[in-house]
Design a protein around this motif. Structure first.
Motif, PDB file in Angstrom:
ATOM      1  N   MET A   1      -5.006  -3.368  -7.682  1.00 15.16           N
ATOM      2  CA  MET A   1      -5.804  -2.808  -8.611  1.00 15.16           C
ATOM      3  C   MET A   1      -6.151  -1.454  -7.873  1.00 15.16           C
ATOM      4  O   MET A   1      -6.954  -0.523  -8.567  1.00 15.16           O
ATOM      5  CB  MET A   1      -6.706  -3.707  -9.613  1.00 15.16           C
ATOM      6  CG  MET A   1      -6.125  -4.672 -10.239  1.00 15.16           C
ATOM      7  SD  MET A   1      -7.227  -5.673 -10.997  1.00 15.16           S
ATOM      8  CE  MET A   1      -6.100  -7.047 -11.683  1.00 15.16           C
ATOM      9  N   GLY A   2      -6.155  -1.637  -6.663  1.00 14.37           N
ATOM     10  CA  GLY A   2      -6.672  -0.487  -5.750  1.00 14.37           C
ATOM     11  C   GLY A   2      -5.428   0.123  -4.841  1.00 14.37           C
ATOM     12  O   GLY A   2      -4.400  -0.241  -5.423  1.00 14.37           O
ATOM     13  N   SER A   3      -5.592   0.661  -4.066  1.00 11.52           N
ATOM     14  CA  SER A   3      -4.667   1.271  -3.214  1.00 11.52           C
ATOM     15  C   SER A   3      -3.664   2.180  -3.464  1.00 11.52           C
ATOM     16  O   SER A   3      -2.563   2.009  -3.790  1.00 11.52           O
ATOM     17  CB  SER A   3      -4.060   0.160  -2.496  1.00 11.52           C
ATOM     18  OG  SER A   3      -5.069  -0.751  -1.697  1.00 11.52           O
ATOM     19  N   SER A   4      -4.024   3.276  -4.365  1.00 12.14           N
ATOM     20  CA  SER A   4      -3.363   4.454  -4.726  1.00 12.14           C
ATOM     21  C   SER A   4      -2.827   4.055  -6.231  1.00 12.14           C
ATOM     22  O   SER A   4      -3.042   3.068  -6.715  1.00 12.14           O
ATOM     23  CB  SER A   4      -2.293   4.594  -3.923  1.00 12.14           C
ATOM     24  OG  SER A   4      -1.157   3.817  -4.121  1.00 12.14           O
ATOM     25  N   GLY A   5      -2.305   4.919  -6.766  1.00  9.93           N
ATOM     26  CA  GLY A   5      -1.642   5.086  -8.070  1.00  9.93           C
ATOM     27  C   GLY A   5      -0.266   4.746  -7.984  1.00  9.93           C
ATOM     28  O   GLY A   5       0.296   4.578  -7.105  1.00  9.93           O
ATOM     29  N   ALA A   6       0.542   5.139  -9.291  1.00  6.27           N
ATOM     30  CA  ALA A   6       1.812   4.856  -9.201  1.00  6.27           C
ATOM     31  C   ALA A   6       2.598   6.388  -9.419  1.00  6.27           C
ATOM     32  O   ALA A   6       1.773   7.132  -9.355  1.00  6.27           O
ATOM     33  CB  ALA A   6       2.283   3.806 -10.242  1.00  6.27           C
ATOM     34  N   ALA A   7       3.803   6.082  -9.739  1.00  4.72           N
ATOM     35  CA  ALA A   7       4.317   7.562  -9.751  1.00  4.72           C
ATOM     36  C   ALA A   7       4.258   8.057 -11.018  1.00  4.72           C
ATOM     37  O   ALA A   7       3.983   7.650 -12.137  1.00  4.72           O
ATOM     38  CB  ALA A   7       5.933   7.298 -10.010  1.00  4.72           C
ATOM     39  N   PRO A   8       4.299   9.569 -11.015  1.00  4.69           N
ATOM     40  CA  PRO A   8       4.192  10.432 -12.233  1.00  4.69           C
ATOM     41  C   PRO A   8       5.313  10.265 -13.021  1.00  4.69           C
ATOM     42  O   PRO A   8       6.419   9.825 -12.568  1.00  4.69           O
ATOM     43  CB  PRO A   8       3.790  11.688 -11.385  1.00  4.69           C
ATOM     44  CG  PRO A   8       4.618  11.818 -10.377  1.00  4.69           C
ATOM     45  CD  PRO A   8       4.589  10.277  -9.897  1.00  4.69           C
ATOM     46  N   GLY A   9       5.361  11.047 -14.275  1.00  2.00           N
ATOM     47  CA  GLY A   9       6.466  11.127 -14.818  1.00  2.00           C
ATOM     48  C   GLY A   9       6.406  10.385 -16.383  1.00  2.00           C
ATOM     49  O   GLY A   9       7.527   9.974 -16.848  1.00  2.00           O
ATOM     50  N   ARG A  10       5.357  10.341 -16.974  1.00  2.00           N
ATOM     51  CA  ARG A  10       5.423   9.558 -18.291  1.00  2.00           C
ATOM     52  C   ARG A  10       4.951  10.606 -19.352  1.00  2.00           C
ATOM     53  O   ARG A  10       3.881  11.397 -19.256  1.00  2.00           O
ATOM     54  CB  ARG A  10       4.258   8.318 -18.212  1.00  2.00           C
ATOM     55  CG  ARG A  10       4.965   7.358 -17.338  1.00  2.00           C
ATOM     56  CD  ARG A  10       3.900   6.072 -17.291  1.00  2.00           C
ATOM     57  NE  ARG A  10       4.491   5.165 -16.745  1.00  2.00           N
ATOM     58  CZ  ARG A  10       5.253   3.960 -17.274  1.00  2.00           C
ATOM     59  NH1 ARG A  10       5.243   4.287 -18.557  1.00  2.00           N
ATOM     60  NH2 ARG A  10       5.706   3.081 -16.757  1.00  2.00           N
ATOM     61  N   GLY A  11       5.292  10.225 -20.593  1.00  3.99           N
ATOM     62  CA  GLY A  11       4.869  11.067 -21.655  1.00  3.99           C
ATOM     63  C   GLY A  11       5.064  12.476 -21.952  1.00  3.99           C
ATOM     64  O   GLY A  11       4.518  13.314 -22.746  1.00  3.99           O
ATOM     65  N   ASN A 171      -4.792  -8.564  -2.577  1.00  6.20           N
ATOM     66  CA  ASN A 171      -4.188  -8.860  -1.327  1.00  6.20           C
ATOM     67  C   ASN A 171      -2.641  -8.910  -1.469  1.00  6.20           C
ATOM     68  O   ASN A 171      -1.924  -8.363  -0.363  1.00  6.20           O
ATOM     69  CB  ASN A 171      -4.760 -10.591  -1.366  1.00  6.20           C
ATOM     70  CG  ASN A 171      -4.023 -11.187   0.015  1.00  6.20           C
ATOM     71  OD1 ASN A 171      -2.873 -11.813  -0.188  1.00  6.20           O
ATOM     72  ND2 ASN A 171      -4.787 -11.307   0.909  1.00  6.20           N
ATOM     73  N   ALA A 172      -1.894  -9.235  -2.554  1.00  6.35           N
ATOM     74  CA  ALA A 172      -0.464  -9.147  -2.549  1.00  6.35           C
ATOM     75  C   ALA A 172      -0.250  -7.563  -2.477  1.00  6.35           C
ATOM     76  O   ALA A 172       0.577  -7.402  -1.862  1.00  6.35           O
ATOM     77  CB  ALA A 172      -0.198  -9.727  -3.970  1.00  6.35           C
ATOM     78  N   LEU A 173      -0.904  -6.864  -3.106  1.00  2.79           N
ATOM     79  CA  LEU A 173      -0.554  -5.195  -3.499  1.00  2.79           C
ATOM     80  C   LEU A 173      -0.738  -4.765  -1.834  1.00  2.79           C
ATOM     81  O   LEU A 173       0.302  -4.031  -1.682  1.00  2.79           O
ATOM     82  CB  LEU A 173      -1.535  -4.591  -4.173  1.00  2.79           C
ATOM     83  CG  LEU A 173      -1.233  -3.128  -4.270  1.00  2.79           C
ATOM     84  CD1 LEU A 173      -0.110  -2.776  -4.733  1.00  2.79           C
ATOM     85  CD2 LEU A 173      -2.419  -2.501  -5.280  1.00  2.79           C
ATOM     86  N   ARG A 174      -1.724  -5.011  -1.190  1.00  2.00           N
ATOM     87  CA  ARG A 174      -1.970  -4.332   0.193  1.00  2.00           C
ATOM     88  C   ARG A 174      -0.591  -5.011   0.999  1.00  2.00           C
ATOM     89  O   ARG A 174      -0.338  -4.281   1.779  1.00  2.00           O
ATOM     90  CB  ARG A 174      -3.108  -4.757   0.803  1.00  2.00           C
ATOM     91  CG  ARG A 174      -4.124  -4.023  -0.029  1.00  2.00           C
ATOM     92  CD  ARG A 174      -5.645  -4.096   0.927  1.00  2.00           C
ATOM     93  NE  ARG A 174      -6.127  -5.437   0.737  1.00  2.00           N
ATOM     94  CZ  ARG A 174      -6.907  -5.818  -0.084  1.00  2.00           C
ATOM     95  NH1 ARG A 174      -7.580  -4.923  -0.924  1.00  2.00           N
ATOM     96  NH2 ARG A 174      -7.301  -7.115  -0.108  1.00  2.00           N
ATOM     97  N   ARG A 178       1.869  -2.630   2.629  1.00  2.00           N
ATOM     98  CA  ARG A 178       1.993  -2.486   4.377  1.00  2.00           C
ATOM     99  C   ARG A 178       3.546  -2.601   4.918  1.00  2.00           C
ATOM    100  O   ARG A 178       3.854  -2.245   5.754  1.00  2.00           O
ATOM    101  CB  ARG A 178       0.870  -3.430   4.969  1.00  2.00           C
ATOM    102  CG  ARG A 178      -0.447  -3.118   4.911  1.00  2.00           C
ATOM    103  CD  ARG A 178      -1.236  -4.086   5.995  1.00  2.00           C
ATOM    104  NE  ARG A 178      -1.243  -5.420   5.193  1.00  2.00           N
ATOM    105  CZ  ARG A 178      -2.343  -5.981   4.728  1.00  2.00           C
ATOM    106  NH1 ARG A 178      -3.204  -5.223   4.258  1.00  2.00           N
ATOM    107  NH2 ARG A 178      -2.351  -7.336   4.413  1.00  2.00           N
ATOM    108  N   SER A 179       4.230  -3.299   3.757  1.00  2.00           N
ATOM    109  CA  SER A 179       5.687  -3.333   4.094  1.00  2.00           C
ATOM    110  C   SER A 179       6.140  -2.308   3.665  1.00  2.00           C
ATOM    111  O   SER A 179       7.785  -2.339   4.004  1.00  2.00           O
ATOM    112  CB  SER A 179       6.087  -4.856   3.313  1.00  2.00           C
ATOM    113  OG  SER A 179       6.363  -4.320   1.907  1.00  2.00           O
ATOM    114  N   ASP A 180       5.658  -0.929   3.516  1.00  2.00           N
ATOM    115  CA  ASP A 180       6.361  -0.028   2.688  1.00  2.00           C
ATOM    116  C   ASP A 180       7.271  -0.173   1.639  1.00  2.00           C
ATOM    117  O   ASP A 180       8.202   0.768   1.435  1.00  2.00           O
ATOM    118  CB  ASP A 180       7.295   0.655   4.096  1.00  2.00           C
ATOM    119  CG  ASP A 180       6.700   1.186   5.273  1.00  2.00           C
ATOM    120  OD1 ASP A 180       5.125   1.549   5.096  1.00  2.00           O
ATOM    121  OD2 ASP A 180       6.920   1.352   6.350  1.00  2.00           O
TER     122      ASP A 180
END
Length: 239
Positions: A1-11, A171-174, A178-180
């Motif tokens: 829920m943290g650590s940056s957003g996702a890709a643009p391109g919606r709507g 925790n899962a997101l980070r 970190r695995s790129d």
């Protein structure tokens, strides 16, 4: 829920240039080339070929262009929770809501990994991100407070579970970032949320053929931490 957003391109209409996406792309190109602090809004709009007014139509600040999809995701999560029924097991429901956030990040791993690195480098963005995380947590807690309204400890339980879900998700997101973005994000989240559900989720119905009258009673001290009570139950059941 943290650590940056996702890709643009919606709507945006298919085939039509998306000004919002163009601004995000221009901003990130400059952030990577010059650094976040050294890039101004004027630099971004100049590269995107639009005016300042266009920038602020989409983003209230330079920080917001780093996290363009969180508002949409928060709206989607809130709608998902509101669409639930009283038959839904509440802990499972908030865990499923957290999966919506992870999927937002996983839509474009390269983009999300770049943002993760950027937020690690810029303290101001990290602080901004924490405020976003708090809003997700409040959405989860608000839903759970409604579901636990009849309990004496309903507010406490709701807030603790919401915090646990957010911690498990992050925790899962980070780990995935970190695995790129190469590891299995869904599997990591399933594992993390499994801990939350094992502690706070309702016990499943007994399997077919199992004696429902086979009851185990565990006596515990008043005020004992929940994790200790759970462990005592598991020991009594021989698990």
């Amino acid at each position: 829920m943290g650590s940056s957003g996702a890709a643009p391109g919606r709507g945006e209409k298919a085939g039509k240039p998306a000004m919002r996406d163009a601004l995000v792309a221009a901003a990130f190109r400059l952030f990577l080339e010059r650094g976040y602090e050294q890039t101004t809004v004027d630099d971004i709009v100049a590269l995107a070929g639009v005016g300042r007014r266009s920038f602020f139509r989409y983003f209230p600040s330079k920080e917001d262009v780093v996290f363009p999809d969180h508002e949409r995701c928060l709206t989607d999560m809130t709608a998902f929770l509101a669409a639930g029924s009283d038959d839904d097991e509440p802990v499972r429901r908030v865990c499923d809501a957290a999966r919506l956030v992870l999927r937002m990040y996983a839509e474009n791993p390269t983009f999300s990994v770049q943002r993760y690195r950027l937020t690690r480098e810029v303290p101001g963005l990290r602080a901004y991100e924490l405020s976003v995380v708090w809003r997700y947590e409040r959405a989860l807690a608000g839903y759970l407070r409604g579901r636990f309204a009849g309990r004496g400890d309903g507010i406490l339980r709701a807030d603790v579970i919401a915090a646990a879900v957010v911690a498990a998700h992050n925790n899962a997101l980070r780990s995935w970032l970190r695995s790129d973005g190469r590891d299995d994000a869904e599997a990591a989240l399933d594992h993390a949320l499994g801990h939350v559900r094992s502690v706070f989720g309702e016990a499943p119905a007994p399997p077919v053929g199992e004696d429902p009258d086979d009851v185990v009673v565990v006596v515990s001290r008043r005020g004992a931490p929940l994790w200790r009570v759970v462990r005592e139950v598991e020991e009594a059941l021989g698990r």
